[in-house]
Design a protein around this motif. Structure first.
Motif, mmCIF file in Angstrom:
data_model
loop_
_atom_site.group_PDB
_atom_site.id
_atom_site.type_symbol
_atom_site.label_atom_id
_atom_site.label_comp_id
_atom_site.label_asym_id
_atom_site.label_seq_id
_atom_site.Cartn_x
_atom_site.Cartn_y
_atom_site.Cartn_z
ATOM 1 N N LEU A 109 33.978 13.586 -2.470
ATOM 2 C CA LEU A 109 32.834 12.685 -2.419
ATOM 3 C C LEU A 109 33.205 11.295 -2.934
ATOM 4 O O LEU A 109 32.774 10.277 -2.387
ATOM 5 C CB LEU A 109 31.672 13.258 -3.229
ATOM 6 N N GLY A 110 34.027 11.238 -3.984
ATOM 7 C CA GLY A 110 34.488 9.955 -4.494
ATOM 8 C C GLY A 110 35.326 9.214 -3.468
ATOM 9 O O GLY A 110 35.231 7.985 -3.333
ATOM 10 N N THR A 111 36.142 9.956 -2.723
ATOM 11 C CA THR A 111 36.930 9.359 -1.645
ATOM 12 C C THR A 111 36.029 8.827 -0.549
ATOM 13 O O THR A 111 36.281 7.757 0.021
ATOM 14 C CB THR A 111 37.907 10.399 -1.065
ATOM 15 N N LEU A 112 34.962 9.573 -0.238
ATOM 16 C CA LEU A 112 34.011 9.124 0.784
ATOM 17 C C LEU A 112 33.366 7.804 0.385
ATOM 18 O O LEU A 112 33.187 6.908 1.224
ATOM 19 C CB LEU A 112 32.934 10.193 1.001
ATOM 20 N N ALA A 113 33.026 7.655 -0.892
ATOM 21 C CA ALA A 113 32.435 6.402 -1.370
ATOM 22 C C ALA A 113 33.432 5.256 -1.251
ATOM 23 O O ALA A 113 33.072 4.149 -0.818
ATOM 24 C CB ALA A 113 31.981 6.567 -2.822
ATOM 25 N N THR A 137 38.182 13.636 2.861
ATOM 26 C CA THR A 137 36.743 13.903 3.009
ATOM 27 C C THR A 137 36.473 15.080 3.941
ATOM 28 O O THR A 137 35.323 15.532 4.042
ATOM 29 C CB THR A 137 36.000 12.661 3.527
ATOM 30 N N GLY A 138 37.516 15.595 4.600
ATOM 31 C CA GLY A 138 37.349 16.815 5.388
ATOM 32 C C GLY A 138 36.935 17.997 4.529
ATOM 33 O O GLY A 138 36.348 18.972 5.024
ATOM 34 N N TYR A 139 37.224 17.906 3.217
ATOM 35 C CA TYR A 139 36.832 18.986 2.299
ATOM 36 C C TYR A 139 35.358 18.896 1.926
ATOM 37 O O TYR A 139 34.818 19.824 1.322
ATOM 38 C CB TYR A 139 37.690 18.917 1.028
ATOM 39 N N LEU A 140 34.700 17.809 2.282
ATOM 40 C CA LEU A 140 33.320 17.594 1.848
ATOM 41 C C LEU A 140 32.393 18.720 2.307
ATOM 42 O O LEU A 140 31.584 19.224 1.515
ATOM 43 C CB LEU A 140 32.813 16.255 2.391
ATOM 44 N N LEU A 141 32.487 19.137 3.561
ATOM 45 C CA LEU A 141 31.584 20.164 4.078
ATOM 46 C C LEU A 141 31.807 21.522 3.424
ATOM 47 O O LEU A 141 30.859 22.087 2.856
ATOM 48 C CB LEU A 141 31.708 20.267 5.603
ATOM 49 N N PRO A 142 33.027 22.090 3.471
ATOM 50 C CA PRO A 142 33.199 23.388 2.793
ATOM 51 C C PRO A 142 32.960 23.299 1.296
ATOM 52 O O PRO A 142 32.395 24.224 0.685
ATOM 53 C CB PRO A 142 34.649 23.781 3.109
ATOM 54 N N ILE A 196 23.384 16.772 0.176
ATOM 55 C CA ILE A 196 24.521 17.308 0.929
ATOM 56 C C ILE A 196 24.419 16.951 2.406
ATOM 57 O O ILE A 196 25.414 16.590 3.040
ATOM 58 C CB ILE A 196 24.608 18.836 0.723
ATOM 59 N N LEU A 197 23.212 17.047 2.945
ATOM 60 C CA LEU A 197 23.014 16.718 4.354
ATOM 61 C C LEU A 197 23.328 15.250 4.625
ATOM 62 O O LEU A 197 24.014 14.907 5.589
ATOM 63 C CB LEU A 197 21.566 17.037 4.752
ATOM 64 N N GLY A 198 22.849 14.369 3.768
ATOM 65 C CA GLY A 198 23.092 12.941 3.948
ATOM 66 C C GLY A 198 24.562 12.587 3.855
ATOM 67 O O GLY A 198 25.084 11.825 4.688
ATOM 68 N N TRP A 199 25.250 13.129 2.867
ATOM 69 C CA TRP A 199 26.681 12.833 2.698
ATOM 70 C C TRP A 199 27.491 13.339 3.890
ATOM 71 O O TRP A 199 28.369 12.635 4.391
ATOM 72 C CB TRP A 199 27.202 13.467 1.408
ATOM 73 N N ASN A 200 27.193 14.554 4.316
ATOM 74 C CA ASN A 200 27.972 15.140 5.406
ATOM 75 C C ASN A 200 27.668 14.489 6.755
ATOM 76 O O ASN A 200 28.563 14.381 7.607
ATOM 77 C CB ASN A 200 27.737 16.654 5.480
ATOM 78 N N LEU A 201 26.432 14.062 6.960
ATOM 79 C CA LEU A 201 26.111 13.360 8.205
ATOM 80 C C LEU A 201 26.856 12.034 8.295
ATOM 81 O O LEU A 201 27.368 11.674 9.360
ATOM 82 C CB LEU A 201 24.599 13.130 8.307
ATOM 83 N N TYR A 202 26.909 11.317 7.185
ATOM 84 C CA TYR A 202 27.675 10.066 7.203
ATOM 85 C C TYR A 202 29.143 10.341 7.521
ATOM 86 O O TYR A 202 29.755 9.656 8.342
ATOM 87 C CB TYR A 202 27.574 9.325 5.866
ATOM 88 N N THR A 424 42.915 18.970 8.242
ATOM 89 C CA THR A 424 42.140 17.877 8.825
ATOM 90 C C THR A 424 43.059 16.751 9.305
ATOM 91 O O THR A 424 42.786 16.124 10.331
ATOM 92 C CB THR A 424 41.130 17.325 7.798
ATOM 93 N N LEU A 425 44.130 16.516 8.571
ATOM 94 C CA LEU A 425 45.062 15.458 8.952
ATOM 95 C C LEU A 425 45.737 15.722 10.289
ATOM 96 O O LEU A 425 46.220 14.788 10.943
ATOM 97 C CB LEU A 425 46.134 15.283 7.865
ATOM 98 N N THR A 426 45.776 16.982 10.723
ATOM 99 C CA THR A 426 46.438 17.318 11.988
ATOM 100 C C THR A 426 45.559 17.025 13.203
ATOM 101 O O THR A 426 46.042 17.075 14.340
ATOM 102 C CB THR A 426 46.826 18.810 12.022
ATOM 103 N N LYS A 427 44.287 16.717 12.991
ATOM 104 C CA LYS A 427 43.341 16.631 14.097
ATOM 105 C C LYS A 427 43.211 15.243 14.711
ATOM 106 O O LYS A 427 42.453 15.047 15.656
ATOM 107 C CB LYS A 427 41.965 17.124 13.628
ATOM 108 N N ALA A 428 43.911 14.261 14.164
ATOM 109 C CA ALA A 428 43.872 12.897 14.726
ATOM 110 C C ALA A 428 45.137 12.173 14.306
ATOM 111 O O ALA A 428 45.825 12.577 13.353
ATOM 112 C CB ALA A 428 42.636 12.146 14.240
#
Length: 446
Positions: A109-113, A137-142, A196-202, A424-428
């Motif tokens: 979450l700190g990385t997302l900010a 931030t790929g870890y944010l959802l799980p 959680i919904l707001g953070w993950n949607l962003y 997550t890093l492998t996906k783009a």
């Protein structure tokens, strides 16, 4: 494109397996009845941290006292004290689980900010690091799902982490009763879902626009990301503060601090920036991110240095004002930590301020990768201690110890964090080459 290595998979799954076994042992070895708790205290004393509870218990426990000399009030008091210690001991594995789960989630979450700030400010130095930030931030959802499940289990009275959730406690506590409009289990979970919904949607839409920009001829997705990030930061600054009140400060429901939201933010913010630096250095050592230069690392190290000082400013401001005023209902928060948690309490000042300040104060050292890695590891350990100090005194009291369940929590969630981030890093592509500021970032010179 980055490909996750076999060594990363082995490391992450090994950590998760060992951590899971250690957590299971922690729950197994915790007392499951009042009698087991009495036996644990009798055998071990639990007075290794400056507390004299073990000695008092052995000399004054119900078993060692002539019951004929006990009046009903004294008997009731001792039973209440015994139950309190039982709850503290049974809370320990839950608290270890919660501290570790929250710590790694808040790194994400700190990385997302930090990522949103770079997007909203149109920073020219950082776009080359965007995919690293998006990976973290790929870890944010799980991570958020796990934390939410733990919170739900708390509301089901499977533990006593949040004492205000216990109807018997509330019935005899006028202060908690006065806060019952806010400290309500249903409202508590509803707020958690909202955050959680707001953070993950962003995170979802920002990542979507970021990848789409790589394949776009115009800058429409870049503009969308800019607007979205600016709006998110307004949402974040409110919800982060409320989250810190709900998930951490309410563990000690009699105490509050107007600086607490900022204090938690500083801790997770510097942890997120540190994680960006560590993963970037690792990827460079594996031959990726070749365009990341010493100037980018210098800027990351400057943020590590600056936010560490900012954290210390908030820590001292909160501590000094409360300690100097010496109002009993406020100062008791720090008295408990200084008396029973003196090693982690003062130790985190060394790890979170003194060490990074002395190492990273020199401008040249901010360009030396091994020094950044060493300092980063110390900072992450120090901020784990920070969250440990925020949560454990209110849940386990003086019955604390960094042992099997605590280490198990770090290993399990650390392993899960590593796997999710690198997956997550492998996906783009690791280079957001379509970003209009990428060329400026690539040629960044300080």
């Amino acid at each position: 494109m980055y490909s996750i290595t076999k060594n990363i998979k082995i490391l992450s799954f090994s950590m998760m397996l060992i951590g899971l076994l250690a957590l299971a042992y922690g729950f197994y070895s915790a007392p499951h009845s009042l009698e087991e708790a009495k036996e644990m205290v009798s055998n071990h004393g639990y007075d290794d941290h400056g507390s004299n509870y073990g000695e008092e218990y052995n000399s004054n426990s119900i078993e060692n006292t002539d019951k004929t000399n006990l009046d009903p009030q004294e008997d009731s008091h001792k039973m209440s004290h015994d139950e309190h210690v039982y709850h503290q001991l049974s809370n320990r594995p839950w608290s270890a689980l919660y501290v570790a789960a929250l710590f790694f989630f808040l790194i994400s979450l700190g990385t997302l900010a930090f990522y949103a700030i770079q997007r909203a400010s149109q920073a020219g130095w950082s776009p080359i690091l965007f995919r690293v930030m998006e990976g973290i931030t790929g870890y944010l959802l799980p991570g958020s799902i796990i934390v939410f499940v733990i919170l739900v289990l708390c509301t089901m009275h499977l533990n006593h982490v949040f004492v205000w959730m216990d109807p018997e406690v509330v019935a005899h506590d006028k202060i908690i009763q006065a806060k019952s409009g806010y400290l309500d289990s249903t409202f508590f979970l509803a707020r958690a879902i909202f955050y959680i919904l707001g953070w993950n949607l962003y995170r979802y839409f920002s990542r979507k626009f970021s990848i789409a920009q790589d394949k776009s001829d115009g800058i429409v997705n870049h503009v969308r990301n800019f607007k979205l990030s600016a709006g998110f930061l307004a949402f974040f600054i409110v919800t982060e503060s409320m989250m810190s009140w709900d998930w951490i400060m309410s563990i000690d429901p009699h105490w509050f601090s107007t600086l607490f939201g900022w204090y938690v933010f500083a801790s997770m913010f510097v942890s997120g920036i540190t994680m960006i630096a560590l993963i970037t250095i690792y990827l460079k050592s594996q031959g990726y991110l070749e365009k990341v230069n010493d100037n980018h690392m210098h800027d990351l190290a400057k943020f590590m240095f600056g936010v560490s000082v900012f954290w210390a400013y908030l820590w001292f401001s909160q501590f000094m004002l409360i300690w100097y005023a010496n109002i009993p209902e406020e100062v008791v928060y720090f008295v408990a930590r200084i008396q029973d948690y003196s090693l982690p309490f003062w130790g985190m000042i060394v790890t979170n301020l003194i060490f990074p300040f002395l190492v990273l104060m020199n401008s040249d050292y901010k360009r030396v990768n091994w020094l950044i890695v060493m300092t980063g590891i110390v900072i992450l350990f120090g901020h784990y201690l920070d969250f440990y100090n925020m949560i454990m005194p209110g849940t386990v009291g003086d019955q604390w110890f960094i042992g099997v369940p605590e280490i198990g929590g770090i290993l399990f969630f650390g392993g899960l964090f590593i796997y999710v981030v690198f997956k997550t890093l492998t996906k783009a592509s690791l280079e957001p080459s379509g970003d209009p500021l990428f060329k400026e970032s690539e040629k960044f010179v300080y």
